[in-house]
Design a protein around this motif. Structure first.
Motif, mmCIF file in Angstrom:
data_model
loop_
_atom_site.group_PDB
_atom_site.id
_atom_site.type_symbol
_atom_site.label_atom_id
_atom_site.label_comp_id
_atom_site.label_asym_id
_atom_site.label_seq_id
_atom_site.Cartn_x
_atom_site.Cartn_y
_atom_site.Cartn_z
ATOM 1 N N HIS A 226 -25.362 -12.966 28.890
ATOM 2 C CA HIS A 226 -23.676 -12.590 28.633
ATOM 3 C C HIS A 226 -23.967 -11.208 27.451
ATOM 4 N N ALA A 227 -25.323 -11.401 26.405
ATOM 5 C CA ALA A 227 -25.007 -10.154 25.791
ATOM 6 C C ALA A 227 -25.583 -9.266 25.711
ATOM 7 N N PHE A 228 -26.344 -8.869 26.498
ATOM 8 C CA PHE A 228 -27.109 -7.864 27.136
ATOM 9 C C PHE A 228 -26.225 -7.361 27.900
ATOM 10 N N ALA A 229 -25.374 -8.020 28.871
ATOM 11 C CA ALA A 229 -25.101 -7.702 30.228
ATOM 12 C C ALA A 229 -23.342 -7.007 30.131
ATOM 13 N N GLY A 230 -22.949 -7.308 28.834
ATOM 14 C CA GLY A 230 -21.661 -6.779 28.938
ATOM 15 C C GLY A 230 -21.611 -5.155 27.751
ATOM 16 N N GLY A 231 -23.014 -4.726 27.332
ATOM 17 C CA GLY A 231 -23.268 -3.102 27.198
ATOM 18 C C GLY A 231 -24.727 -2.920 27.726
ATOM 19 N N ASP A 232 -24.397 -1.291 27.060
ATOM 20 C CA ASP A 232 -25.842 0.098 27.469
ATOM 21 C C ASP A 232 -27.256 -1.346 27.958
ATOM 22 N N ARG A 233 -27.317 -2.407 26.903
ATOM 23 C CA ARG A 233 -28.798 -2.609 26.283
ATOM 24 C C ARG A 233 -29.070 -3.410 27.949
ATOM 25 N N GLY A 234 -27.645 -4.027 28.498
ATOM 26 C CA GLY A 234 -28.471 -4.817 29.892
ATOM 27 C C GLY A 234 -28.659 -3.412 31.333
ATOM 28 N N TRP A 235 -28.256 -2.872 31.012
ATOM 29 C CA TRP A 235 -28.137 -1.902 32.079
ATOM 30 C C TRP A 235 -29.728 -1.025 31.498
ATOM 31 N N HIS A 236 -29.802 -0.856 30.579
ATOM 32 C CA HIS A 236 -31.366 -1.041 29.999
ATOM 33 C C HIS A 236 -32.374 -1.002 31.101
ATOM 34 N N LEU A 237 -32.197 -2.716 29.605
ATOM 35 C CA LEU A 237 -33.397 -4.001 30.207
ATOM 36 C C LEU A 237 -33.481 -4.236 32.279
ATOM 37 N N LEU A 238 -31.977 -3.677 33.072
ATOM 38 C CA LEU A 238 -32.683 -4.257 33.918
ATOM 39 C C LEU A 238 -33.619 -2.304 34.450
ATOM 40 N N ALA A 239 -33.035 -1.312 34.192
ATOM 41 C CA ALA A 239 -34.015 -0.404 34.680
ATOM 42 C C ALA A 239 -35.154 -0.615 34.032
ATOM 43 N N VAL A 240 -35.663 -1.366 32.859
ATOM 44 C CA VAL A 240 -37.677 -1.161 32.490
ATOM 45 C C VAL A 240 -38.013 -2.412 33.039
ATOM 46 N N LEU A 241 -37.559 -3.293 33.653
ATOM 47 C CA LEU A 241 -37.555 -4.666 34.042
ATOM 48 C C LEU A 241 -38.138 -4.164 36.042
ATOM 49 N N GLU A 242 -37.676 -2.873 36.904
ATOM 50 C CA GLU A 242 -37.909 -2.470 37.410
ATOM 51 C C GLU A 242 -39.234 -1.705 37.323
#
Length: 693
Positions: free
Chosen positions: A158-174
């Motif tokens: 939830h701490a990731f998903a509410g901000g830009d760090r969440g999108w960054h993390l998902l992109a890095v994982l892809e």
């Protein structure tokens, strides 16, 4: 154990004989089959619900039984301190089965990183920014390092998903998934959230579109659990809060949450003046200072630790007796995290004491507790239109691979929605030489070197901007850092001491080139400031505060002071609310429209009205010129309106230089809009008070 767990027998043996557990916790047992099946999983439980073990025990079992080799599990958290806290625990679990655990983040020495590259661990604890750094570093063979990754655990999702760090993390994982050339199982860990289904789908990234199996495993508070003890009090000042804390709960371990670093410093200083053993933890203290405080607090008994939201997450600071909240958090979800810090020992109950400093924060606390009693929890909503993160990803891919194809770049993100409009961004990057083309391949261009090339493109590795702060040093020891605001007009002879780590410090010298402040300890109370901006409160929380004014009262304990203040607030603010609709107060100098809808909804309505001259908005109301009519409000175009974004805000958007001004403004405006709230405003009855001709 009384029943088979479904875990590897050797691991089960150690759970019983090394940990001394008779059984797994309900969440841990329920998670074994879904995690071992390979499905993407979201594990939801209150704080201290054993979520880490719920993910790691099944993964370790699968790692051994399926003979995974090399670095096969990534464990990501939003805080380095949380990684440091987890490392010894996971080391022990891995050792039972002959598996290794490594740690990689910005504070890890270069020698340890080289050792990890020579002999990768089975499990790597890290942050999204460190993963990005590994991908783009010329010293890391990322194709080899990540090829065996089978699963990733995302702690505090939830701490990731509410901000830009969440999108960054998902992109890095892809991108890592493409290097692994196989689907990577994703396991999210979260405290209670209002929209777990949407969060799971979001976490899956491109896997959701491909139909990857997904499961939610949750553990609610048992129906027969002891009800939390929650009390609301009003004390009027930080000094009074310290006095109350010095007299209450003596001999117990108390965790006090503050809503700002400056407030935490102020309270810690006042407590120490009252001879209360006090520790401090917040993001502007040095890592060493925080570790010392958290370690000392974990080992002590009769003491207080004063913290900001940094201790809201799962850092282990031992058993707590009491949680005290100064003023009120900004969400029910945050309160649940903090409340869950208590009541861990058998025979103890979860508890919270609210000490409000101001009438406004007292009202917000009452509204929040009203929502909590109604079992409301806010949904976590990822920021919309993250085009600046798409720009960062395109540039990072060029660094990672050296080049990428003009027709094949989308393959790296597997259809992740983040990149849906990335072609617009790519066009700008090419036209402005952030990227240059040769024979159908794109490379880093001169403009990217100029904007982001300092310190080996370090500016491209993080999705957030950190405010400039100056290190505060006592000799060679770093205490923490402060904003230049704390040093404005500094004159050694006349300046007040700094307040940091709960102590006062005399400023001896300021080196603006090195961004360092040399200090010695002082006895006069100091001051400290960090930048702050108006906080947009959520629609539901503000409306709940309105409900309190209209007579709704949360079922918690009220002190005599708070009962008296509640009556005063309702009397003084009674003219701003009405059960029949929203109040519009006309005066000779303008209109005050009491929407009680939150800053985002109010700004959206102002945009729908075309921002007439002389308008202003806050969380509770809108100021309008006298010529605005109720019909104007009724017909405002809130369905398409976007709040105006200032040039300063655009400049503060990370990677804004890699977007056209229009795209940068649209990116910010889209995440500040609240259409549902604005629609609610214009649809409600409007009652006119103090009407003039």
């Amino acid at each position: 154990m009384s029943d088979a767990t479904g875990l590897n027998p050797a691991l089960e043996y150690h759970i019983v004989n090394s940990l001394g557990w008779n059984n797994l916790r309900p969440l841990q047992q329920a998670a074994v089959e879904p995690v071992r099946s390979g499905a993407d999983c979201l594990l939801v439980a209150p704080t201290a619900g054993g979520k880490t073990e719920a993910a790691i025990f099944p993964l370790l079992s699968e790692m051994v039984d399926a003979n995974w080799q090399g670095m096969s599990v990534l464990y990501v958290t939003p805080l380095r301190a949380l990684l440091n806290n987890l490392k010894p625990r996971l080391d022990g679990y891995g050792h039972w089965l002959g598996r290794t655990v490594g740690l990689w983040h910005g504070d890890v020495p270069d020698g340890e990183r080289k050792r990890i590259l020579r002999d990768p661990p089975d499990i790597l604890l890290t942050t999204p920014e460190s993963l990005e750094a590994m991908l783009v570093s010329r010293r890391v063979d990322h194709h080899n390092l990540f090829r065996g990754v089978r699963a990733i655990v995302i702690d505090e999702l939830h701490a990731f998903a509410g901000g830009d760090r969440g999108w960054h993390l998902l992109a890095v994982l892809e991108r890592i998934q493409r290097l692994a050339n196989a689907p990577i199982q994703r396991i999210g860990l979260s405290a209670t959230i209002g929209n777990p289904d949407q969060m799971l789908t979001w976490m899956q990234g491109s896997g959701a579109a491909r139909g990857r199996p997904a499961r939610i495993v949750s553990e609610d508070v048992p129906a027969n659990a002891t009800a939390p003890e929650v009390t609301l009090d009003y004390v009027g000042s930080v000094a009074n809060a310290a006095l109350v804390l010095s007299r209450l709960y003596r001999g117990e371990k108390r965790l006090v949450f503050c809503e700002s670093r400056a407030q935490a410093e102020d309270l810690a200083y006042e407590l120490r003046q009252l001879e209360v053993t006090t520790f401090v933890s917040h993001s502007s203290l040095s890592a060493d200072e925080r570790r010392q405080s958290e370690r000392a607090f974990a080992e002590a008994r009769d003491c207080v630790i004063v913290a900001t939201s940094t201790l809201e997450l799962g850092i282990d600071i031992g058993d707590l007796d009491r949680m005290i909240q100064i003023d009120a958090p900004r969400s029910v979800a945050s309160f649940l995290q903090r409340l869950g810090r208590t009541g861990r020992r058998p025979g103890t109950a979860r508890n919270a004491l609210f000490l409000a400093i101001e009438p406004a924060t007292f009202l917000r606390a009452a509204g929040l507790l009203l929502l909590w009693r109604a079992a409301f929890v806010e949904p976590v909503v990822p920021p919309p239109a993250p085009l600046h993160i798409a720009a960062q990803q395109l540039l990072a891919l060029a660094l990672q691979e050296g080049r990428f194809g003009t027709e094949t770049w989308r393959d790296w993100w597997g259809g992740l929605t983040l990149m849906d409009d990335a072609s617009l961004v790519l066009t700008f990057l090419r036209e402005n030489e952030f990227l240059v083309e040769d024979s159908g391949m794109l490379f880093i261009g001169p403009r990217a070197e100029k904007e982001f090339g300092r310190r080996y493109f370090m500016d491209l590795l993080t999705s957030f901007i950190a405010d400039l702060e100056l290190k505060v040093l006592v000799g060679r020891r770093e205490i923490g850092s402060v904003s230049p605001l704390s040093l404005a007009g500094h004159d050694k002879a006349a300046a007040k001491p700094l307040l940091l780590a709960g102590r006062a410090w005399r400023i001896e010298s300021v080196d603006w080139n090195k961004h360092e402040v040399l200090v010695t300890e002082d006895h006069e109370k100091g001051k400290v400031r960090w930048p702050s901006a108006p906080i947009a409160e959520g629609f539901e929380l503000v409306r709940a505060s309105r409900d309190v004014l209209l007579g709704a009262t949360p079922e918690v304990n009220f002190s005599k002071r708070s009962v008296a203040l509640m009556a005063t607030i309702r009397e003084e603010m009674g003219s701003t609310v009405d059960a029949g609709g929203l109040v519009l107060s006309r005066g000779a100098k303008g209109i005050t429209f009491w929407t009680w809808a939150g800053l985002r909804a109010n700004e959206t309505l102002l945009s729908g009205l075309g921002y007439p001259d002389g308008t202003a908005a806050d969380n509770l109301s809108i100021r309008l010129p006298t010529e605005i009519s109720i019909e104007d409000i009724r017909t405002a175009d809130v369905a398409t309106a976007l709040p105006v974004v200032s040039p300063e805000a655009v400049e503060g958007l990370k990677f804004s230089a890699a977007l056209t001004p229009g795209l940068a403004s649209a990116t910010l405006a889209a995440r500040f809009v609240d259409r549902l709230g604005a629609v609610d405003i214009v649809a409600r009855p409007i009652l006119v008070l103090n009407a003039i001709d």
